[in-house]
Design an enzyme around this catalytic site. Structure first.
Site, PDB file in Angstrom:
ATOM      1  N   PHE A 106       1.764  -1.959  -9.081  1.00 53.99           N
ATOM      2  CA  PHE A 106       1.488  -1.939  -7.635  1.00 53.99           C
ATOM      3  C   PHE A 106       2.700  -1.423  -6.874  1.00 53.99           C
ATOM      4  CE2 PHE A 106       3.648  -6.064  -7.535  1.00 53.99           C
ATOM      5  CZ  PHE A 106       4.288  -6.026  -6.306  1.00 53.99           C
ATOM      6  N   LYS A 107       3.858  -1.476  -7.516  1.00 56.57           N
ATOM      7  CA  LYS A 107       5.079  -1.022  -6.844  1.00 56.57           C
ATOM      8  C   LYS A 107       5.087   0.496  -6.642  1.00 56.57           C
ATOM      9  CE  LYS A 107       7.939  -4.880  -8.384  1.00 56.57           C
ATOM     10  NZ  LYS A 107       7.032  -5.631  -9.275  1.00 56.57           N
ATOM     11  N   ASP A 108       4.155   1.198  -7.263  1.00 60.48           N
ATOM     12  CA  ASP A 108       4.075   2.648  -7.074  1.00 60.48           C
ATOM     13  C   ASP A 108       3.950   3.023  -5.597  1.00 60.48           C
ATOM     14  OD1 ASP A 108       4.272   3.540  -9.724  1.00 60.48           O
ATOM     15  OD2 ASP A 108       2.133   3.243 -10.095  1.00 60.48           O
TER      16      ASP A 108
END
Ligand SMILES: *Cc1c(COP(=O)(O)O)cnc(C)c1O
Length: 437
Positions: A106-108
């Site tokens: 999700f850090k993308d």
């Protein structure tokens, strides 16, 4: 918009400076002077908008004064060029799958958004052309998302510091095979040693006089805040399925540094109708303890199978305190907490797979179980599934006793040639290495 520091000794800082510096000079975290509510009309029509459209509206409210509209639109549209589906797991419980980005983390979103915004601000600075160096310590996920998010971005060089032998082979491939403006440093030490090297570098006067250093952790405004987009999209998708369900939406967030959930709290301040939040934790339950006692006692983290949440002193806690004027009552009214040990996490993964067919990763498992345990009648729960289960291949396969398929995107990374430089955990070595660059 101006930004102040949670330590209150810095104020009136521009967005550009907040993003380039990362942390304020008084070591506090940057907060915007205001959070603007989006008109009700937006929420009425949100289920008819694309993810990119709604995110651009939200981004405009956050950053519109400080970033040229066309540029902001490009940043949002480039960042969000993949889907974030809402998947029904069972009655009243949905998984928002945040793992369809380039590194399946999700850090993308935060990493990609920040890299583009940082590059925009660097180009507009007076000393335009001076390279900015991003230092990031990682136990896995952050390094891969940041390295891939910043790959090829002009004016920025990224140094990923990771502990030798302590990062899963898949994750290691995700940041050691890239080349270009990404350098992987394999540190002979632990994750804490990597983090200490990065912290010492930010504190070192000589180093900072010679080169521009910044952080790409969720302390950076441009990394944590774009995660708010997820919450708008969750609501929109739920509203499309059932207006009634959307009215009683509870969001549960597997949390480590609390950047993701803090972005959700911002979304609510912007008018998003979230009924309440649940912060799900592993055995690192400092936040839960705070909710119970009103006391915040940071301590060294313990290691668990949901290792991206092994955080003993969540950096964004300062932002949560600030948002609620330090009121324990106000915080507890909006967020509840719960924690699970490794055995409970494993049981959840097994049970959920058996009863619903849905395969959780260890982090999402905390979120799912928290909804099972805490959802009230009439509420609909969405947990954020923060990683693809194949990222934690050995752990998950051992728990379910079956092989799982590795998505093609992950397999691609494993084909590259691993390149990293060795580093000791001695700051003097790291410093002279950087100075020679
Ligand atoms: C980073 C991460 C978390 C924790 O997110 P925070 O924003 O630090 O609370 C949870 N799950 C996974 C898989 C992560 O990579």
């Amino acid at each position: 918009m101006k930004y102040y520091s949670t330590n209150k000794k810095v104020s009136g800082e521009s967005l550009s400076n907040a993003v380039i510096k990362g942390l304020a000079e008084d070591k506090g975290l940057f907060m915007p002077d205001q959070i603007t509510e989006i008109p009700a009309m937006f929420y009425e029509n949100i289920d008819k908008m694309s993810f990119q459209e709604m995110a651009y509206t939200a981004a405009y409210m956050m950053f519109g004064e400080d970033v040229h509209a066309n540029m902001l639109k490009t940043i949002v549209y480039e960042t969000l060029n993949f889907d974030v589906p809402l998947v029904k797991v069972e009655d009243n419980i949905y998984s928002l799958e945040l793992f369809h980005g380039p590194t399946l983390a999700f850090k993308d979103v935060g990493a990609r958004f920040m890299s583009r915004m940082l590059s925009y601000f660097i180009q507009r600075q007076a000393d335009n052309g001076k390279q900015v160096n991003v230092l990031v310590a990682t136990s896995g996920d952050t390094g891969s998302a940041v390295a891939n998010g910043f790959l090829g971005v002009e004016g920025i060089h990224v140094y990923v510091l990771y502990p030798k032998g302590l990062v899963s082979p898949i994750q290691e491939c995700q940041f050691t095979t890239l080349g270009q403006n990404i350098t992987a440093l394999e540190v002979d030490g632990t994750f804490d040693d990597c983090q200490a090297l990065v912290k010492s570098a930010f504190m070192d006067e000589e180093l900072n006089a010679k080169m521009k250093l910044t952080s790409a952790n969720s302390i950076n405004v441009a990394r944590f805040l774009p995660q708010a987009f997820y919450y708008f999209y969750a609501y929109a998708q739920l509203k499309k399925m059932s207006e009634e369900a959307a009215k009683n939406m509870v969001v549960c967030v597997p949390s480590g540094n609390f950047g993701n959930i803090t972005a959700g709290l911002f979304a609510k301040r912007m008018g998003l109708p979230v009924k309440r939040f649940i912060a799900a934790n592993n055995r690192n339950d400092i936040f839960l303890e705070y909710l119970k006692t009103g006391k915040y006692n940071p301590r060294p983290s313990v290691s668990t199978i949901a290792n991206a949440m092994d955080v003993g002193d969540p950096s964004n806690f300062a932002r949560i305190l600030d948002l609620y004027g330090n009121s324990h009552a106000a915080i507890s009214a909006e967020i509840s907490g719960i924690s699970y040990d490794d055995e409970q996490i494993a049981d959840t993964i097994r049970t959920c797979k058996k009863s619903t067919g849905y395969l959780l990763d260890p982090h999402g498992a905390c979120g799912y179980q928290a909804l099972k345990d805490m959802l009230q009648p009439g509420e609909t729960g969405i947990f954020l599934e923060t990683a693809h289960p194949a990222k934690f291949l050995n752990t998950v396969e051992k728990i379910i006793g079956e092989k799982i398929e590795i998505p093609e995107k992950l397999q691609e990374f494993m084909k590259g040639e691993k390149k990293s430089e060795s580093m000791t955990k001695d700051f003097a070595d790291f410093k002279s290495y950087l100075l020679e660059k």
